[in-house]
Design an enzyme around this catalytic site. Structure first.
Site, short mmCIF file in Angstrom:
data_model
loop_
_atom_site.label_atom_id
_atom_site.label_comp_id
_atom_site.label_asym_id
_atom_site.label_seq_id
_atom_site.Cartn_x
_atom_site.Cartn_y
_atom_site.Cartn_z
N ALA A 137 41.24 33.70 44.09
CA ALA A 137 40.47 34.66 44.25
C ALA A 137 40.73 36.05 43.33
O ALA A 137 40.05 36.74 43.08
CB ALA A 137 40.31 35.22 45.68
N GLU A 138 42.06 36.20 43.39
CA GLU A 138 42.58 37.56 42.78
C GLU A 138 42.44 37.35 41.03
O GLU A 138 42.03 38.22 40.64
CB GLU A 138 44.07 37.59 43.26
CG GLU A 138 44.29 38.01 44.49
CD GLU A 138 43.68 39.54 44.64
OE1 GLU A 138 43.62 40.35 43.84
OE2 GLU A 138 43.76 40.03 45.92
N SER A 139 43.02 36.29 40.57
CA SER A 139 42.94 36.05 39.14
C SER A 139 42.29 34.93 38.72
O SER A 139 42.37 34.71 37.30
CB SER A 139 44.35 36.05 38.67
OG SER A 139 45.13 35.16 39.35
N TYR A 142 35.78 39.62 50.04
CA TYR A 142 36.75 38.84 49.41
C TYR A 142 37.64 38.26 50.74
O TYR A 142 37.99 36.90 50.52
CB TYR A 142 37.96 39.95 49.49
CG TYR A 142 39.32 39.68 48.83
CD1 TYR A 142 39.87 39.18 47.76
CD2 TYR A 142 40.39 39.58 49.97
CE1 TYR A 142 41.20 38.83 47.30
CE2 TYR A 142 41.72 39.27 49.75
CZ TYR A 142 41.97 38.88 48.23
OH TYR A 142 43.23 38.43 48.23
#
Length: 229
Positions: free
Chosen positions: A116-118, A213
């Protein structure tokens, strides 16, 4: 009234899935409205077991009462087909397993946060200055001894350590920990909530990005749980 943790977790996923879908579609109505009140009704049944028992007596052929209704609604929403497909091994498997074992965080959750972040890009940099696979802010990384935030080993170790700290702070409530990972612990603490159940009632007070998120990471975690790691 104590709600079975596994059931409460699935209810949280469903509510977050509804909200995430609505937000991505530009719809400002609540998830309860979208599901025709079904989610709200199931939650009320969970909080009122005597009523739930009466309903089950009226429909003896139903599958496992409220839990069965939950499974049916998740299936109808497409949740299972979207989030339980077999996952591919990651390029950072050994680092993830090492950090998972060291800090006691499920590897599936670590993978979901990285995804999800990168999207597994170790050189990723956000507009806010978060860096690397787990998008660490410099201050956070330094607190865990990071000298190079773009080094996968250091980044995954520090990010997992921070995630472990948040899980401990919020007594294992994943939704709260993820909200704090994305929006900061201070913003979550201001909500005055104690668990994921209470988080559901105050999701609208968090940024839309954070609402999306949480649902995204929980869905990805379910995906990576099909991996035996």
């Amino acid at each position: 009234m104590n709600i079975e943790p596994s059931v409460m977790k699935e209810l949280l996923k469903l509510e977050l899935l509804n909200k995430s879908t609505l937000l991505s579609n530009g719809n400002t109505s609540t998830g309860n409205e979208t599901s025709g009140g079904t989610f709200s009704g199931m939650l009320q049944q969970l909080m009122n077991p005597s009523a739930a028992a009466a309903n089950e007596d009226d429909a003896p052929s139903s599958k496992s009462g409220v839990k069965g209704q939950l499974d049916a609604l998740l299936a109808k929403s497409g949740y299972w087909s979207q989030n339980t497909a077999a996952s591919k091994p990651t390029d950072f498997e050994s680092y993830i397993q090492q950090a998972s074992g060291r800090f006691g965080v499920p590897s599936s959750l670590v993978k979901a946060v990285i995804h999800a972040e990168s999207a597994f890009n170790p050189q990723a940099v956000s507009r806010a200055g978060a860096k690397g696979l787990m998008q660490l802010m410099d201050e956070t990384g330094q607190g865990y001894g990071v000298t190079d935030p773009f080094d996968p080993l250091q980044n995954i170790s520090a990010g997992t350590g921070f995630l472990s700290h948040l899980l401990a702070k919020y007594n294992g409530n994943e939704g709260m920990a993820l909200a704090a990972y994305n929006a900061g612990p201070g913003r979550v603490d201001k909500l005055g909530i104690a668990n994921d159940n209470e988080l559901m009632s105050k999701l609208h007070l968090l940024p839309q990005e954070t609402q999306q998120y949480i649902g995204k990471v929980l869905g990805l975690k379910s995906n990576y749980q099909s991996d035996l790691s």
